[in-house]
Motif scaffolding. Structure first.
Motif: not given
Length: 187
Positions: A65, A68, A78, A93-96, A99-100, A102, A167, A170
Motif C-alpha cells: 500500500v 498510495s 493522508l 490502507v493508504a490514499t493520496d 488512488r487507494l 488496501f 475507506y 470507497v
C-alpha cells in the motif's frame, strides 16, 4: 562517511563546539549543538494495543500500500498509512485522494478495534529495516505513538493526528461484471 574508502582511519576531535572529522588528506569541520538540546521522545506509559507479526507479514502489508501514501499533502492525515487492528485482522490502507490501496492479513490473535495513522517517513524507514523473515515484530500502540521492536531495533514514532477517510465507503461492495485474467496477459 559513505564516500570514504573502507580501509582508512577516521579521527574525530571536538573543540569549541566544532567537530573535526579527519581522514587521509580530507578534513571537515562541523558545527555541533549541546547534547542537552537534543529533543527527547517521552515513551507512552500505557499502550492500548499490543500485537506481534512476522517481519515478512508487516513488510508485505507496507509494500502493498505504500505507493498510495500522499506526499506533503495539505490534508496531513493522508501523509501516512492507516493501520487498523480489528478482531483477527490487521489492515493497511493508504490514499493520496486519487488512488487507494488496501491490504489485509489475518492473525491468530484477537484484538479490539484500533486505528492509527503512521507517518510516511516511518513507513519508508520500516520498509528498509524489515526483513523477509519469520522473526516477530512487537507492535505497541498508544494514543499518540507507536513502538515497533524487532531484532536489535526499537523504533518509536509519533502518530499522525486526524481522521483518515472512511475507506470502506470507497471500496465497492459488489461487482456487476468481473473476469479472471492471467497476470502475464495483463502485463
Amino acid at each position: 562517511m559513505r564516500a570514504l574508502p573502507e580501509s582508512g582511519e577516521v579521527s574525530l576531535t571536538l573543540a569549541n563546539k566544532r567537530m573535526t572529522v579527519q581522514t587521509g588528506k580530507s578534513r571537515f569541520s562541523l558545527q555541533t549543538l549541546a547534547a542537552e538540546e537534543f529533543p527527547t521522545v517521552t515513551q507512552a506509559e500505557h499502550y492500548s494495543a499490543q500485537l506481534s507479526l512476522p517481519q515478512k507479514t508487516l513488510k508485505h502489508l507496507f509494500n502493498m500500500v505504500h505507493f498510495s501514501m500522499a506526499q506533503q499533502d495539505i490534508r496531513y492525515y493522508l501523509n501516512g498509512l492507516l493501520l487498523v487492528v480489528d478482531g483477527k485482522n490487521v489492515i493497511a490502507v493508504a490514499t493520496d485522494g486519487h488512488r487507494l490501496a488496501f491490504c489485509q492479513v489475518e492473525t491468530e490473535q484477537e484484538f479490539t478495534r484500533q486505528e492509527v495513522i503512521i507517518p510516511r517517513k516511518t513507513i519508508i524507514e520500516l520498509q528498509r529495516l524489515l526483513e523477509d523473515s519469520d522473526e516477530l515484530v512487537q507492535i505497541d500502540i498508544a494514543a499518540n505513538q507507536v513502538k515497533l521492536t524487532f531484532a536489535d531495533i526499537e523504533l518509536i514514532s509519533k502518530l499522525v493526528e486526524g481522521k483518515f477517510p472512511d475507506y470502506t465507503r470507497v471500496l465497492p461492495k459488489g461487482y456487476k461484471n468481473n473476469f479472471t485474467l492471467g497476470r502475464d496477459q495483463l502485463l
